[in-house]
Write a protein that holds these residues in place. Sequence first.
Motif: not given
Length: 328
Positions: A60-70
């Motif tokens: 969850s954290v990895a995918v969410d961060a990827a979408y946010k460009g983080l």
Amino acid sequence: MLRGGPVVQIGVILVSVLGLWVGARLLVDAAVRSARRFGLSELTIGLTIVAIGTSTPELSVAVDAAYKGLGDIAVANVLGSNIYNVAFVLGVISLFRVIPVAESLVSRDGVALLASTLLGGLVLFDLRVTRLEGALLVAAFVAYTAYLLRGTQTEADGATEQSADQSLGDGGVTRPITDRIDFPGRDAVFLAGGLALVVVSGDYMVLAASELARGAGVSEWVIGGTIVAAGTSTPEFAVSLVALRRGSLGVSVGNVVGSNILNITGIVGVAAIASPLAVSASALGTLVWLVAVTLLIVAALWTGRVLSRLEGAFFATSEVTRWILGLI
């Protein structure tokens, strides 16, 4: 963006950790009940179903961060979680009691852990993960899981896992904590509710962690590899603690090994497919640390198929040292 100062952001992270743990446990419990209907062994459930369930926070954290460009938070979370799992989780548990390990877990899954770590390091060496590389990582995880599940159907695998099942006890750590709650469609409700809780908690953790890093002048890589990594690893730690209490120590290693293989292949791969990842040069130092710790833990498990208290103290201390070096 989250409103409030560092106290509010730390509070959000703590609440998010609780949400990730509860959501992951609901997912694990429902998935384990479903898996048992197909006759999967305790060790296989630990390596696959439980490992996947306890790794949902990292996903969850990895995918969410990827979408946010983080990209730094996405990848640092995975690498930091893997180091935390093998060094701190197993290290602390072994301080209380020597952890026995099944032969198949060392010869088959230990090799897979080392190979997946090296593969992830190779992909990340240029500080980028493209969608194609992400797809290759996911394919590697699918191939390993398919091999593992097919192998458990053979007589040879059943004989190999017998010693591990004995160490798991009658119920094992995978016994669902929600068995006392029963109603029509229970597992479907727990799966959906657990997934929703993990996704929402992961989103808030990423937001709070990135704001905290900016406000404190600490890099997102350091925050992702320490605070966020430890937070998303709470399900693995919880499973290992329950295993200790029930005398089911073998599955602690299986859960950690399975989670780490999934993290470095499946989760990094899915995050890269969602949005190509770019990370800072700090990733290289963390990669070297991860490879070194993984080599040492596999070697330690290979010698006598146990993790001793002395070895556990060494690994736990190494993780504390990593945090100190990273945060100062």
